[in-house]
Design an enzyme around this catalytic site. Structure first.
Site, PDB file in Angstrom:
ATOM      1  N   HIS A 152       7.560   2.085  -6.047  1.00 36.95           N
ATOM      2  CA  HIS A 152       7.772   1.932  -4.602  1.00 36.95           C
ATOM      3  C   HIS A 152       7.123   0.667  -4.047  1.00 36.95           C
ATOM      4  CE1 HIS A 152       9.535   5.975  -3.714  1.00 36.95           C
ATOM      5  NE2 HIS A 152       9.059   6.177  -4.926  1.00 36.95           N
ATOM      6  N   ASP A 354       4.897  -5.978   0.563  1.00 34.49           N
ATOM      7  CA  ASP A 354       5.351  -4.610   0.823  1.00 34.49           C
ATOM      8  C   ASP A 354       6.561  -4.335  -0.057  1.00 34.49           C
ATOM      9  OD1 ASP A 354       5.413  -2.156   2.127  1.00 34.49           O
ATOM     10  OD2 ASP A 354       5.286  -3.047   4.130  1.00 34.49           O
TER      11      ASP A 354
HETATM   12  P1  ADQ Z   1       4.168   2.899   2.833  1.00 24.35           P
HETATM   13  O1  ADQ Z   1       3.232   1.817   2.419  1.00 24.35           O
HETATM   14  O2  ADQ Z   1       3.539   4.114   3.334  1.00 24.35           O
HETATM   15  O3  ADQ Z   1       5.204   3.256   1.686  1.00 24.35           O
HETATM   16  P2  ADQ Z   1       6.481   2.431   4.685  1.00 24.35           P
HETATM   17  O4  ADQ Z   1       7.641   2.109   3.834  1.00 24.35           O
HETATM   18  O5  ADQ Z   1       6.473   1.669   5.955  1.00 24.35           O
HETATM   19  O6  ADQ Z   1       5.076   2.179   3.990  1.00 24.35           O
HETATM   20  O7  ADQ Z   1       6.528   3.968   5.008  1.00 24.35           O
HETATM   21  C1  ADQ Z   1       5.648   4.541   5.901  1.00 24.35           C
HETATM   22  C2  ADQ Z   1       6.226   5.855   6.401  1.00 24.35           C
HETATM   23  O8  ADQ Z   1       5.182   6.563   7.035  1.00 24.35           O
HETATM   24  C3  ADQ Z   1       7.321   5.627   7.419  1.00 24.35           C
HETATM   25  O9  ADQ Z   1       8.291   6.628   7.279  1.00 24.35           O
HETATM   26  C4  ADQ Z   1       6.594   5.778   8.756  1.00 24.35           C
HETATM   27  O10 ADQ Z   1       7.373   6.301   9.806  1.00 24.35           O
HETATM   28  C5  ADQ Z   1       5.503   6.775   8.395  1.00 24.35           C
HETATM   29  N1  ADQ Z   1       4.322   6.503   9.216  1.00 24.35           N
HETATM   30  C6  ADQ Z   1       3.508   5.447   9.157  1.00 24.35           C
HETATM   31  N2  ADQ Z   1       2.567   5.544  10.116  1.00 24.35           N
HETATM   32  C7  ADQ Z   1       2.808   6.659  10.785  1.00 24.35           C
HETATM   33  C8  ADQ Z   1       2.215   7.318  11.910  1.00 24.35           C
HETATM   34  N3  ADQ Z   1       1.156   6.830  12.531  1.00 24.35           N
HETATM   35  N4  ADQ Z   1       2.726   8.481  12.313  1.00 24.35           N
HETATM   36  C9  ADQ Z   1       3.806   9.000  11.713  1.00 24.35           C
HETATM   37  N5  ADQ Z   1       4.423   8.430  10.675  1.00 24.35           N
HETATM   38  C10 ADQ Z   1       3.940   7.281  10.217  1.00 24.35           C
HETATM   39  C11 ADQ Z   1       5.382   2.853   0.313  1.00 24.35           C
HETATM   40  C12 ADQ Z   1       5.533   1.358   0.077  1.00 24.35           C
HETATM   41  C13 ADQ Z   1       6.658   0.821   0.932  1.00 24.35           C
HETATM   42  C14 ADQ Z   1       7.952   1.566   0.633  1.00 24.35           C
HETATM   43  C15 ADQ Z   1       7.733   3.067   0.714  1.00 24.35           C
HETATM   44  C16 ADQ Z   1       8.940   3.840   0.233  1.00 24.35           C
HETATM   45  O11 ADQ Z   1       4.326   0.680   0.364  1.00 24.35           O
HETATM   46  O12 ADQ Z   1       6.842  -0.564   0.707  1.00 24.35           O
HETATM   47  O13 ADQ Z   1       8.936   1.200   1.572  1.00 24.35           O
HETATM   48  O14 ADQ Z   1       6.625   3.463  -0.085  1.00 24.35           O
HETATM   49  O15 ADQ Z   1       9.343   3.434  -1.030  1.00 24.35           O
END
Ligand code: ADQ
Length: 487
Positions: A152, A354
């Site tokens: 991921h 990311d």
């Molecule tokens: P993350 O590093 O966690 O994921 P991201 O892809 O942005 O980053 O996903 C975060 C998820 O958590 C989103 O669905 C977001 O809505 C939720 N989230 C974040 N902060 C929140 C909050 N305060 N309240 C509620 N929900 C919140 C890792 C990798 C990414 C990759 C994903 C999926 O780092 O690059 O896209 O896995 O593969």
């Protein structure tokens, strides 16, 4: 259809799944049946207990980590070595040989659990950097099932791999998968570069890699969100999100509080925009960032740094009835988050590295197509590879980001609509259900590879690549390498 066995760090609890990845895996498991294996939220000694979910054709199994494993495997090697390594922050890598040993030991333990759960026809799908050596450990136990892996986070840069205690192990671990799935074409290029530099690897004419006696394929599968579910949440009306404290106009940021997300750069850029903004305007940055991995020092430092920047910028610009940066260190439930995205004039994604960044896709999906907000997207997020109609920025360049915020607030409706249509097209094409369907279709199409000492079907040297059916029934399996795993 063969059953699916998924291994991921966390598994959902409760009956109703939410979140793109969880929904996608839940749907895939519901279609094929199987098992979802992951770490329990509590530490302890329980090796793993199967839980049948009411009305579902698959089971879940949560295994506990001991306190020592939690420190050495999870906080240690996974999150203080592999995470910074993959995100190009080798300066934050905290090496420890005991942690490396614990990481491998946990993977061997999980391999025994998986081996005791699968049947020979099952397809195994392993997720993320916590379990990179898992296929290798499963092969050592004689498991010949198709095993796929999805990373991921970004694939590391070749030269950075030298920081690992055994750099050559990384490629060897990965080579035990039949399919390595990565987020972007850039990740695939870095992975192939690693194999190209390795004298044990050979490239086959179809682009796959022969590594010692196994063949492995590397492909990109950009992850996405549950588009329809998210849109439905965004369109739902609910109570006023802000009460009497409605911001005049605002840009939103939603991230785990992680040093890879470029939050200090974002806050500083917003501070710069405040200096340049039209006189009398009172824009806000609403940043939702729940703390994670607080036991790791680098995460404590970023929290303190952000509190400092917020205090400085608010101290300079705030008025009695206006706070420019609202920094909220909590999670927000998905439906409120979706509505918040829809109200925002812009979203700031400023990752320094990311894998994909789902927030970018959630923001786009949540917009009203008649009056959409603007996505400001770091060119270092995986999402930037396809979302070329976002306002792409360099998160290291404060002026560039401040100018993008200004442009987003002033962008004419037609341009916002055009950019939104194109970004939305990418979001739909990478819907999470399509993502898992595509990955599993490729994995299931790969011939099973069986070591030579298995039975009577042999060619000279190496492995026999062919369908398991050629080997006859399970009871005919011979040799230590393919012990049929216990159920
Ligand atoms: P993350 O590093 O966690 O994921 P991201 O892809 O942005 O980053 O996903 C975060 C998820 O958590 C989103 O669905 C977001 O809505 C939720 N989230 C974040 N902060 C929140 C909050 N305060 N309240 C509620 N929900 C919140 C890792 C990798 C990414 C990759 C994903 C999926 O780092 O690059 O896209 O896995 O593969």
């Amino acid at each position: 259809m063969s059953r699916l066995v998924v291994v991921s760090n966390r598994i959902p609890t409760g009956a109703t799944p939410s979140g793109g990845l969880v929904v996608a895996l839940h749907d895939a498991l519901s279609q094929s049946g199987g098992c979802w294996i992951g770490t329990s939220n509590e530490t302890g000694e329980k090796p793993g207990a199967l839980e049948q979910i009411a009305g579902q054709p698959y089971t879940r199994m949560a295994f506990q980590l001991t306190e020592e494993e939690m420190v050495g495997y999870y906080l240690g090697f996974a999150n203080s070595v592999l995470w910074p390594l993959c995100h190009r922050r080798v300066d934050l890598v905290r090496l420890s040989l005991p942690d490396f040993a614990t990481y491998q030991a946990v993977n061997r333990r999980v391999a025994r659990l998986v081996a005791n759960t699968i049947t020979p026809e099952d397809v195994i799908w392993i997720h993320d950097y916590h379990f990179i050596p898992l296929a290798r450990a499963l092969r050592d136990l004689g498991v010949t099932n198709r095993i796929g892996f999805f990373l991921h986070i970004p694939f590391p840069v070749l030269s950075d791999l030298a920081i690992l205690p055994e750099p050559a192990a990384f490629a060897a671990w990965l080579a035990h998968y039949d399919l390595i799935g990565l987020q972007t074409r850039g990740d695939v290029a870095r992975c192939l570069e690693m194999f190209r530099a390795d004298p044990r690897a050979e490239f086959l004419t179809d682009g796959s890699i022969k590594f010692q006696e196994r063949v492995t394929a590397v492909r990109s599968f950009p992850i996405g969100i549950d588009v329809e579910g998210f849109q439905a949440d965004a369109e739902r009306t609910g109570s006023n999100l802000f009460g009497s404290d409605n911001p005049e106009r605002f840009v939103i940021g939603v991230d785990r509080l992680d040093y890879t997300k470029g939050l200090p750069n974002r806050f500083e850029a917003f501070g710069r925009y405040l200096e340049l903004r039209p006189e009398g305007s009172r824009p806000c940055l609403i940043q939702i960032a729940p703390p994670t991995r607080q036991e790791v020092q680098a995460y404590q430092e970023i929290t303190e740094e952000l509190q400092g920047i917020t205090g400085r910028i608010n101290g300079r610009f705030a008025e009695l009835d206006w706070t420019p940066i609202r920094f909220i260190n909590r999670s927000v439930d998905r439906s409120r988050l979706a509505r918040l995205y829809r109200c925002a004039q812009a979203c700031l994604v400023t990752s320094l590295a990311d894998g994909m960044n789902l927030v970018a896709k959630e923001f786009v999906a949540a917009q009203d197509p008649e009056d959409p907000g603007v996505l400001i997207l770091s060119r270092f997020a995986g999402a930037a590879e396809d979302m070329v109609d976002a306002l792409q920025v360099n998160p290291y360049d404060r002026e560039d980001m401040a100018a993008a915020i200004d442009l987003a607030f002033r962008m004419p409706l037609e341009e916002r609509q055009r950019r939104h249509v194109n970004c939305m097209d990418v979001v739909r094409r990478t819907d999470s259900a399509l993502w898992s369907k595509n990955f599993l279709a490729v994995l299931r199409s790969i011939p099973v590879q069986v070591p030579l000492d298995v039975g009577s079907l042999h060619s000279s040297g190496g492995i026999v690549v062919g369908h398991r059916a050629h080997l006859g029934r399970r009871s005919e399996w011979k040799g230590k390498a393919v012990r049929p795993p216990l159920r």
